[in-house]
Enzyme design. Structure first.
Site, PDB file in Angstrom:
ATOM      1  CG  HIS A  99      30.017  47.416  29.605  1.00 34.74           C
ATOM      2  ND1 HIS A  99      30.952  48.161  28.948  1.00 34.74           N
ATOM      3  CD2 HIS A  99      29.640  46.443  28.715  1.00 34.74           C
ATOM      4  CE1 HIS A  99      31.143  47.671  27.729  1.00 34.74           C
ATOM      5  NE2 HIS A  99      30.340  46.634  27.555  1.00 34.74           N
ATOM      6  CG  HIS A 150      39.053  50.935  30.323  1.00 36.03           C
ATOM      7  ND1 HIS A 150      39.585  49.902  29.611  1.00 36.03           N
ATOM      8  CD2 HIS A 150      37.868  51.236  29.743  1.00 36.03           C
ATOM      9  CE1 HIS A 150      38.773  49.599  28.622  1.00 36.03           C
ATOM     10  NE2 HIS A 150      37.719  50.392  28.682  1.00 36.03           N
ATOM     11  CG  ASP A 179      30.786  55.296  30.136  1.00 33.72           C
ATOM     12  OD1 ASP A 179      30.216  55.642  29.088  1.00 33.72           O
ATOM     13  OD2 ASP A 179      30.965  54.114  30.454  1.00 33.72           O
TER      14      ASP A 179
HETATM   15  N1  ACO Z   1      36.782  54.112  41.725  1.00 39.75           N
HETATM   16  C1  ACO Z   1      37.544  53.741  42.790  1.00 39.75           C
HETATM   17  N2  ACO Z   1      38.387  52.698  42.789  1.00 39.75           N
HETATM   18  C2  ACO Z   1      38.466  51.993  41.635  1.00 39.75           C
HETATM   19  C3  ACO Z   1      37.730  52.330  40.499  1.00 39.75           C
HETATM   20  C4  ACO Z   1      36.868  53.442  40.559  1.00 39.75           C
HETATM   21  N3  ACO Z   1      36.142  53.821  39.507  1.00 39.75           N
HETATM   22  N4  ACO Z   1      38.023  51.450  39.507  1.00 39.75           N
HETATM   23  C5  ACO Z   1      38.891  50.590  40.021  1.00 39.75           C
HETATM   24  N5  ACO Z   1      39.174  50.916  41.296  1.00 39.75           N
HETATM   25  C6  ACO Z   1      40.128  50.267  42.188  1.00 39.75           C
HETATM   26  C7  ACO Z   1      39.613  48.911  42.654  1.00 39.75           C
HETATM   27  O1  ACO Z   1      38.877  49.037  43.856  1.00 39.75           O
HETATM   28  C8  ACO Z   1      40.897  48.155  42.831  1.00 39.75           C
HETATM   29  O2  ACO Z   1      41.498  48.583  44.026  1.00 39.75           O
HETATM   30  P1  ACO Z   1      42.283  47.517  44.977  1.00 39.75           P
HETATM   31  O3  ACO Z   1      43.474  47.082  44.142  1.00 39.75           O
HETATM   32  O4  ACO Z   1      42.642  48.287  46.179  1.00 39.75           O
HETATM   33  O5  ACO Z   1      41.318  46.406  45.224  1.00 39.75           O
HETATM   34  C9  ACO Z   1      41.776  48.655  41.694  1.00 39.75           C
HETATM   35  O6  ACO Z   1      41.297  49.977  41.410  1.00 39.75           O
HETATM   36  C10 ACO Z   1      41.722  47.807  40.440  1.00 39.75           C
HETATM   37  O7  ACO Z   1      40.381  47.752  40.006  1.00 39.75           O
HETATM   38  P2  ACO Z   1      39.671  46.481  39.399  1.00 39.75           P
HETATM   39  O8  ACO Z   1      38.245  46.452  39.888  1.00 39.75           O
HETATM   40  O9  ACO Z   1      40.508  45.265  39.628  1.00 39.75           O
HETATM   41  O10 ACO Z   1      39.714  46.831  37.870  1.00 39.75           O
HETATM   42  P3  ACO Z   1      38.880  46.120  36.730  1.00 39.75           P
HETATM   43  O11 ACO Z   1      39.727  46.135  35.527  1.00 39.75           O
HETATM   44  O12 ACO Z   1      38.353  44.795  37.155  1.00 39.75           O
HETATM   45  O13 ACO Z   1      37.599  47.085  36.554  1.00 39.75           O
HETATM   46  C11 ACO Z   1      36.192  48.811  35.834  1.00 39.75           C
HETATM   47  C12 ACO Z   1      37.473  48.009  35.555  1.00 39.75           C
HETATM   48  C13 ACO Z   1      34.987  47.853  35.969  1.00 39.75           C
HETATM   49  C14 ACO Z   1      35.930  49.732  34.662  1.00 39.75           C
HETATM   50  C15 ACO Z   1      36.377  49.620  37.129  1.00 39.75           C
HETATM   51  O14 ACO Z   1      37.459  50.499  36.984  1.00 39.75           O
HETATM   52  C16 ACO Z   1      35.128  50.377  37.535  1.00 39.75           C
HETATM   53  O15 ACO Z   1      34.243  49.796  38.181  1.00 39.75           O
HETATM   54  N6  ACO Z   1      34.988  51.684  37.130  1.00 39.75           N
HETATM   55  C17 ACO Z   1      33.805  52.451  37.446  1.00 39.75           C
HETATM   56  C18 ACO Z   1      32.688  52.112  36.471  1.00 39.75           C
HETATM   57  C19 ACO Z   1      32.954  52.658  35.087  1.00 39.75           C
HETATM   58  O16 ACO Z   1      33.313  53.815  34.887  1.00 39.75           O
HETATM   59  N7  ACO Z   1      32.721  51.802  34.072  1.00 39.75           N
HETATM   60  C20 ACO Z   1      32.886  52.159  32.674  1.00 39.75           C
HETATM   61  C21 ACO Z   1      34.069  51.466  32.086  1.00 39.75           C
HETATM   62  S1  ACO Z   1      34.328  51.956  30.418  1.00 39.75           S
HETATM   63  C22 ACO Z   1      33.137  51.173  29.567  1.00 39.75           C
HETATM   64  O17 ACO Z   1      32.697  50.108  29.867  1.00 39.75           O
HETATM   65  C23 ACO Z   1      32.569  51.842  28.457  1.00 39.75           C
END
Ligand code: ACO
Length: 437
Positions: free
Chosen positions: A268, A307, A363
């Site tokens: 987050h 996201h 971010d």
């Molecule tokens: N890098 C690589 N792969 C990713 C990323 C990433 N940053 N984000 C998602 N994925 C992949 C997942 O592994 C998943 O792949 P799969 O279908 O093969 O299993 C797919 O994309 C879907 O991702 P989910 O984890 O289901 O997406 P979710 O909506 O649950 O998560 C989140 C969203 C937590 C923001 C995620 O994208 C992430 O961890 N990002 C990196 C951390 C980040 O930048 N957080 C800030 C978010 S904005 C904020 O809070 C202000």
């Protein structure tokens, strides 16, 4: 209330049910009538991590994740970032309408009257190690305000709520600045009410022996824009915690502390600090493709990407990129920007990211601009928490005023043992129990 009806046929009983639809949602409680007999509890919704569950009705923030739209109270984020001050936007988010000149003057004056901290806060901060993470200190200090303002527990009194909201918005920059000065062992700087919200924050962070701190107007405006972009984001992880904690009628200080704790995680608000670590690890543009391969192999995440809601482009990331250009004219270009832009370029052309609709989020670029403004990476998440306090408080207030809301208490699907007899300790055979491992 219903605008349409969803017909559901239970194949177990062959009974049909009409479930009213309101704005595309059914009420989960309407599922409970669907049962096989009087002993059956009824159907419940199972939705780990709230992928498809609306937990409230809200009129604060609108997001269209597919189109990359973000609006506070109907106003596009782009217009607010260009034309308003942070406190003007805070007023809008909390009150529903933009202030007139007179209303804004009173509001700013009110907030300025709440920027000082009780002197005991300094003693409290002294007990932290010099290398304590600022976010841990921030969360603890915000929670500690609850002991200084015990009347804040009276959360059902709207006037009392208003006072605590002003106090919190006034005090969070001071707490944030004190955590920074504590880390460096510098004396704390008191607020200067001649300055606007972001200038005063910069004053409390960076004033040394000069009698008056004068912020570079380009930099203070950039910080103001960053504050506007981070002020609210509907039902995100920390807003959900704010609502859940507040639903027990806990006071706003401990509830904001709980929300800030949720924000601190790397998935987050903690992601902005992680992005900088990632860019440092990559080091040079030519190492970007190798890093992308590591991400695709599942060894690391591309921090600042992805996201839950935005599946197109996070509009805040676009504005931050624009603000970064203004800042770099004044500070010189942060070389990390080139690595970040190369990462974005490579990622956005790659099938892995295209297929999963992964784009830069707020971010991805915020850390680079924060660093150019002179902030240490371990302060980045605190910089997010300051403006988001406004959003948390607006969500909290809306929740308390919503007659449909009650204490937040989800259900579970129990997957443990059925009832079993307790075996006396002397007769037990060692089991690989999860808790004892
Ligand atoms: N890098 C690589 N792969 C990713 C990323 C990433 N940053 N984000 C998602 N994925 C992949 C997942 O592994 C998943 O792949 P799969 O279908 O093969 O299993 C797919 O994309 C879907 O991702 P989910 O984890 O289901 O997406 P979710 O909506 O649950 O998560 C989140 C969203 C937590 C923001 C995620 O994208 C992430 O961890 N990002 C990196 C951390 C980040 O930048 N957080 C800030 C978010 S904005 C904020 O809070 C202000």
């Amino acid at each position: 209330m219903a605008d349409q009806v969803l017909k559901v046929v239970d194949q177990r009983t062959k009974l049909a049910y009409d479930l009213p639809l309101f704005k595309g949602a059914i009420r989960s409680m309407d599922l409970r009538q669907i049962k096989t007999g009087p002993e059956d509890f009824g159907v419940v919704g199972y939705d780990p991590a709230f992928l498809n569950t609306a937990a409230c009705q809200s009129s604060i923030t609108f997001i269209d994740g597919d189109k990359g739209i973000l609006r506070y109270r109907g106003y596009p984020i782009e217009q607010l970032a260009e034309k308003c001050s942070f406190l003007e936007v805070a007023y809008l988010i909390l009150n529903g309408e933009l202030p007139t000149e007179g209303q804004l003057e009173n509001w700013v004056d009110d907030i300025k009257h709440h920027t000082m901290l009780h002197e005991k806060t300094k003693n409290f901060l002294e007990s932290f190690n010099h290398d304590a993470h600022p976010m841990g200190m921030f969360i603890s200090c915000v929670a500690a305000l609850s002991t200084i303002y015990p009347e804040s527990r009276n959360v059902l009194d709207p006037e009392n709520r208003k006072l605590q909201i002003r106090r919190l918005i006034g005090k969070v920059p001071t707490i944030a600045a004190y955590t920074y000065r504590h880390s460096l062992g510098y004396p704390y700087v008191y607020p200067d009410n001649d300055l606007n919200y972001s200038e005063n924050f910069m004053n409390m962070l960076w004033r040394m022996v000069e009698p008056k701190y004068r912020a570079n107007p380009v930099l203070s405006r950039a910080l103001e824009i960053l504050f506007i972009l981070h002020a609210d984001h509907e039902q995100n992880c920390s807003a959900n915690v704010m609502r859940a904690a507040g639903s027990s009628q806990a006071d706003p200080y401990v509830s904001v502390a709980a929300a800030a704790a949720a924000l601190s995680g790397p998935l987050h608000g903690g992601a902005n600090e992680e992005v900088l670590k990632m860019l440092d690890e990559i080091g040079t543009k030519d190492r970007v493709p190798a890093y992308i391969e590591k991400v695709k192999a599942g060894h690391v995440k591309l921090m600042g990407f992805g996201h839950r809601v935005y599946k197109n482009y996070d509009p805040r990331a676009r504005i931050i990129k624009w603000a970064a250009d203004q800042v770099f004219v004044a500070t010189g270009r942060n070389p990390k920007l080139d690595i970040a832009m190369e990462l974005e370029r490579v990622a956005l052309e790659d099938e892995y990211f295209i297929k999963r609709k992964l784009y830069p989020n707020v971010d991805f670029y915020s850390g680079i601009i924060y660093q150019a403004l002179g902030f240490n990476p371990n302060l980045f998440t605190v910089l997010f928490a300051i403006p988001r306090t406004v959003g948390w408080l607006a969500q909290w207030q809306e929740m308390l005023e919503d007659p449909e809301q009650k204490i937040a208490r989800p259900r579970q699907i129990y997957t443990g043992y059925d009832a079993r007899e307790l075996v006396p300790i002397g007769k037990r055979v060692a089991q690989v129990a999860a808790l004892a491992r």
